[in-house]
Write an enzyme that holds these catalytic residues in place. Structure first.
Site, PDB file in Angstrom:
ATOM      1  N   ASP A  67       0.814  -1.216   0.000  1.00 51.55           N
ATOM      2  CA  ASP A  67       0.000   0.000   0.000  1.00 51.55           C
ATOM      3  C   ASP A  67       0.851   1.270   0.000  1.00 51.55           C
ATOM      4  OD1 ASP A  67       0.903  -0.566   2.565  1.00 51.55           O
ATOM      5  OD2 ASP A  67      -1.082  -0.907   3.395  1.00 51.55           O
ATOM      6  N   ASN A 136      -7.513  -2.884  14.472  1.00 51.94           N
ATOM      7  CA  ASN A 136      -8.906  -3.202  14.124  1.00 51.94           C
ATOM      8  C   ASN A 136      -9.008  -4.430  13.209  1.00 51.94           C
ATOM      9  OD1 ASN A 136      -7.926  -2.281  11.707  1.00 51.94           O
ATOM     10  ND2 ASN A 136      -9.306  -0.533  11.515  1.00 51.94           N
ATOM     11  N   HIS A 138      -7.298  -4.857  10.355  1.00 52.20           N
ATOM     12  CA  HIS A 138      -7.072  -4.629   8.915  1.00 52.20           C
ATOM     13  C   HIS A 138      -5.788  -5.321   8.444  1.00 52.20           C
ATOM     14  CE1 HIS A 138      -4.818  -0.546   9.644  1.00 52.20           C
ATOM     15  NE2 HIS A 138      -3.936  -1.500   9.483  1.00 52.20           N
ATOM     16  N   GLU A 143      -9.759  -2.045   5.438  1.00 53.90           N
ATOM     17  CA  GLU A 143     -10.354  -1.769   6.743  1.00 53.90           C
ATOM     18  C   GLU A 143     -11.572  -2.670   6.974  1.00 53.90           C
ATOM     19  OE1 GLU A 143      -8.757  -0.068   8.708  1.00 53.90           O
ATOM     20  OE2 GLU A 143      -7.894   1.740   7.830  1.00 53.90           O
TER      21      GLU A 143
HETATM   22  C1  F6R Z   1       1.412  -1.414   6.059  1.00 54.34           C
HETATM   23  C2  F6R Z   1       0.153  -2.118   6.236  1.00 54.34           C
HETATM   24  C3  F6R Z   1      -0.645  -2.009   7.494  1.00 54.34           C
HETATM   25  C4  F6R Z   1       0.172  -2.332   8.738  1.00 54.34           C
HETATM   26  C5  F6R Z   1      -0.681  -2.264   9.987  1.00 54.34           C
HETATM   27  C6  F6R Z   1       0.127  -2.472  11.249  1.00 54.34           C
HETATM   28  O1  F6R Z   1       1.951  -1.677   4.788  1.00 54.34           O
HETATM   29  O2  F6R Z   1      -0.235  -2.783   5.337  1.00 54.34           O
HETATM   30  O3  F6R Z   1      -1.732  -2.888   7.416  1.00 54.34           O
HETATM   31  O4  F6R Z   1       0.725  -3.601   8.600  1.00 54.34           O
HETATM   32  O5  F6R Z   1      -1.340  -1.038  10.065  1.00 54.34           O
HETATM   33  O6  F6R Z   1       1.000  -1.393  11.412  1.00 54.34           O
HETATM   34  P1  F6R Z   1       2.171  -1.433  12.512  1.00 54.34           P
HETATM   35  O7  F6R Z   1       3.107  -2.490  12.069  1.00 54.34           O
HETATM   36  O8  F6R Z   1       2.793  -0.069  12.443  1.00 54.34           O
HETATM   37  O9  F6R Z   1       1.516  -1.743  13.798  1.00 54.34           O
END
Ligand code: F6R
Length: 254
Positions: A67, A136, A138, A143
């Site tokens: 992403d 959450n 995701h 989401e």
């Molecule tokens: C980032 C991504 C997000 C993160 C998630 C956890 O490329 O795809 O889904 O993996 O938000 O983020 P952290 O690792 O910062 O807790």
């Protein structure tokens, strides 16, 4: 789906790096799906160490990131392209032309998303997709409520995700509201998945992902349907699980 609980973030990161390195060693032109965020940083550090000390060779590897924020240029220090260069690509012998991060500055985003999917297919599909998980549930920026069959597209970020990400920006108003993300259907086509989670704030999401029913309200639960998925956590992220889980992956997988 295999669930591995390690004692620490370092051990979790080491195992994930070892699993990725094994794929790169057996298939030098492997296609890696990569994630950003705080979770995979330890894995990237270990891959860099393996490149420097053990000559792990990335020269023929292709990568696709999950992403990118819309409207953040690659030079912005919170863009995911910047993150990937800084945390991995600048420190290994990868050909940057073979690294793909969605283009948040694309003028025609739907056309770009279609092109991104085509590039993944053209590269032969993703061999291993690394994933983090949001508080959450995701995965990438899919989401809660995202279609479980979704493809690469633009998504509005959830209120919780904006709050979680605010720590990386000066003010919450600077956090982008939109992102381009691989879809859940896109992620599920990877030949294998490694989902990482550490710290207490991921414990609820991991409980739902591992022991809950599959639901679009917790997108990560879809990994239960993947034929080759490994979830690796530290003790804190697994603290709400009710069953016993292994500390090592099965020999065949490793
Ligand atoms: C980032 C991504 C997000 C993160 C998630 C956890 O490329 O795809 O889904 O993996 O938000 O983020 P952290 O690792 O910062 O807790």
């Amino acid at each position: 789906m295999e669930v591995i609980v390690k004692n620490s973030y370092e051990e979790m990161s080491k195992l994930a790096a070892e699993m990725i390195a094994k794929i790169v060693r057996s298939k030098p032109n492997a296609v890696l799906g990569l994630a950003t965020g705080s979770t995979p940083i330890g894995t990237y550090k270990e891959l860099i160490r393996m490149h420097k000390e053990e000559k792990l060779d990335f020269s023929n590897v292709t990568t696709f990131n999950l992403d990118e924020y819309v409207a953040l240029p690659p030079t912005h220090d919170q863009s995911y392209r910047y993150f990937m260069n800084d945390n991995l690509f600048n420190h290994i012998n990868i050909d940057k032309k073979k690294t793909h991060v969605p283009d948040g500055m694309a003028k025609d985003i739907p056309a770009f998303c279609k092109w991104y999917e085509e590039q993944i297919l053209k590269a032969g599909g993703i061999d291993v997709q690394l994933l983090g998980i949001g508080g959450n549930g995701h995965i990438a920026f899919n989401e809660p409520g995202s279609s479980l069959g979704s493809r690469t597209r633009v998504k509005t970020l959830d209120e919780k995700t904006i709050k979680d990400n605010a720590r990386f920006f000066k003010t919450i108003d600077e956090v982008p509201k939109y992102a381009i993300t691989m879809g859940i259907g896109t992620i599920m086509e990877a030949r294998s998945l490694i989902l990482l989670a550490n710290k207490e704030n991921k414990a609820d999401a991991i409980l739902k992902t591992v022991e809950g029913p599959i639901t679009a309200m917790v997108p990560a639960t879809i990994v239960q349907l993947h034929p080759k998925a490994t979830i690796i956590t530290d003790k804190a992220a697994s603290s709400k699980l009710t069953r016993e889980y292994a500390e090592e992956p099965s020999v065949l997988k490793r």
